[in-house]
Design a protein around this motif. Structure first.
Motif, PDB file in Angstrom:
ATOM      1  N   LYS A  21     -14.638  -1.484  47.785  1.00 18.87           N
ATOM      2  CA  LYS A  21     -16.028  -1.376  48.224  1.00 18.87           C
ATOM      3  C   LYS A  21     -16.311  -2.448  49.260  1.00 18.87           C
ATOM      4  O   LYS A  21     -15.748  -3.536  49.200  1.00 18.87           O
ATOM      5  N   THR A  27     -11.163   9.572  49.005  1.00 16.13           N
ATOM      6  CA  THR A  27     -12.528   9.768  49.494  1.00 16.13           C
ATOM      7  C   THR A  27     -13.022   8.486  50.141  1.00 16.13           C
ATOM      8  O   THR A  27     -12.851   7.400  49.584  1.00 16.13           O
ATOM      9  N   ALA A  28     -13.630   8.629  51.312  1.00 13.63           N
ATOM     10  CA  ALA A  28     -14.264   7.503  51.999  1.00 13.63           C
ATOM     11  C   ALA A  28     -15.740   7.814  52.172  1.00 13.63           C
ATOM     12  O   ALA A  28     -16.108   8.926  52.572  1.00 13.63           O
ATOM     13  N   PHE A  29     -16.576   6.841  51.855  1.00  9.95           N
ATOM     14  CA  PHE A  29     -18.026   6.984  51.983  1.00  9.95           C
ATOM     15  C   PHE A  29     -18.554   5.857  52.852  1.00  9.95           C
ATOM     16  O   PHE A  29     -18.347   4.680  52.548  1.00  9.95           O
ATOM     17  N   PRO A  60     -22.157   4.645  54.349  1.00  6.01           N
ATOM     18  CA  PRO A  60     -23.572   4.937  54.166  1.00  6.01           C
ATOM     19  C   PRO A  60     -24.445   4.812  55.403  1.00  6.01           C
ATOM     20  O   PRO A  60     -25.564   5.332  55.414  1.00  6.01           O
ATOM     21  N   VAL A 113     -24.808   9.465  57.631  1.00  5.66           N
ATOM     22  CA  VAL A 113     -23.888   9.166  56.542  1.00  5.66           C
ATOM     23  C   VAL A 113     -22.624   9.989  56.753  1.00  5.66           C
ATOM     24  O   VAL A 113     -22.714  11.163  57.115  1.00  5.66           O
ATOM     25  N   ASN A 149     -19.171  11.121  54.632  1.00  5.25           N
ATOM     26  CA  ASN A 149     -18.465  11.164  53.347  1.00  5.25           C
ATOM     27  C   ASN A 149     -17.340  12.183  53.509  1.00  5.25           C
ATOM     28  O   ASN A 149     -17.612  13.366  53.720  1.00  5.25           O
ATOM     29  N   SER A 165     -13.253  13.579  52.261  1.00  5.14           N
ATOM     30  CA  SER A 165     -12.212  13.580  51.234  1.00  5.14           C
ATOM     31  C   SER A 165     -10.997  14.334  51.740  1.00  5.14           C
ATOM     32  O   SER A 165     -11.101  15.204  52.600  1.00  5.14           O
ATOM     33  N   GLY A 196     -20.252   0.700  51.252  1.00  8.36           N
ATOM     34  CA  GLY A 196     -19.224   1.640  51.666  1.00  8.36           C
ATOM     35  C   GLY A 196     -18.073   1.588  50.680  1.00  8.36           C
ATOM     36  O   GLY A 196     -17.877   0.578  49.992  1.00  8.36           O
ATOM     37  N   SER A 197     -17.300   2.680  50.611  1.00  7.68           N
ATOM     38  CA  SER A 197     -16.196   2.676  49.655  1.00  7.68           C
ATOM     39  C   SER A 197     -15.071   3.601  50.089  1.00  7.68           C
ATOM     40  O   SER A 197     -15.268   4.526  50.888  1.00  7.68           O
ATOM     41  N   VAL A 198     -13.903   3.323  49.537  1.00 12.63           N
ATOM     42  CA  VAL A 198     -12.765   4.240  49.624  1.00 12.63           C
ATOM     43  C   VAL A 198     -12.111   4.207  48.246  1.00 12.63           C
ATOM     44  O   VAL A 198     -11.968   3.140  47.653  1.00 12.63           O
TER      45      VAL A 198
END
Length: 135
Positions: A10, A45-47, A49, A90, A92, A94, A128-130
């Motif tokens: 994160k 998955t990458a998010f 924001p 945004v 997102n 995958s 943000g995350s992966v």
């Protein structure tokens, strides 16, 4: 068979900007996991924001790479198109990495821009995350 979370990273500490039209690593968004034996696929998955281009009409491309950004394997990408300067969106995305070899694998998030400056904002409220999970 149930999904198993292999790893997550994160980012909430600092914004990231680039003017590069070639893929660059988003600092702080990469996850190294141990892929289990048995032939299971890995969902990555990458998010992001808060994604924007500081130029009207600019396209910011967010990417998921297996290995090093720019020289590894590009798995997938998603885009944010700014119809006006600094329009925020945004992203997102995958990807299913089908039956990767067992052992250590790194998944990284990359970014590039078509023009101007791509800006990714992160904070305690914009995380943000992966993540990678065996599916």
């Amino acid at each position: 068979t149930n999904a198993i979370l292999l790893g997550v990273d994160k980012k909430s500490d600092a914004d990231f900007t680039t003017t590069s039209t070639s893929s660059v690593q988003v600092t702080g968004l990469g996850v190294t996991v141990t892929v289990p034996a048995g032939g299971r696929s890995v969902e990555v998955t990458a998010f992001l924001p808060s994604v924007r281009c500081q130029s009207a009409g600019g396209v910011v491309t967010i990417e998921v790479w297996k290995g090093t950004v720019g020289s590894g394997t590009l798995l997938t990408s998603g885009v944010h198109v700014s119809s006006s300067a600094d329009e925020t969106g945004v992203v997102n995305i995958s990807f299913i990495d089908e039956a990767p070899a067992a052992g250590s694998t790194t998944y990284n998030v990359g970014v590039k821009t078509s023009t101007g400056t791509a800006a990714l904002s992160f904070s305690a409220a914009l995380v943000g995350s992966v993540y990678a999970k065996a599916v």
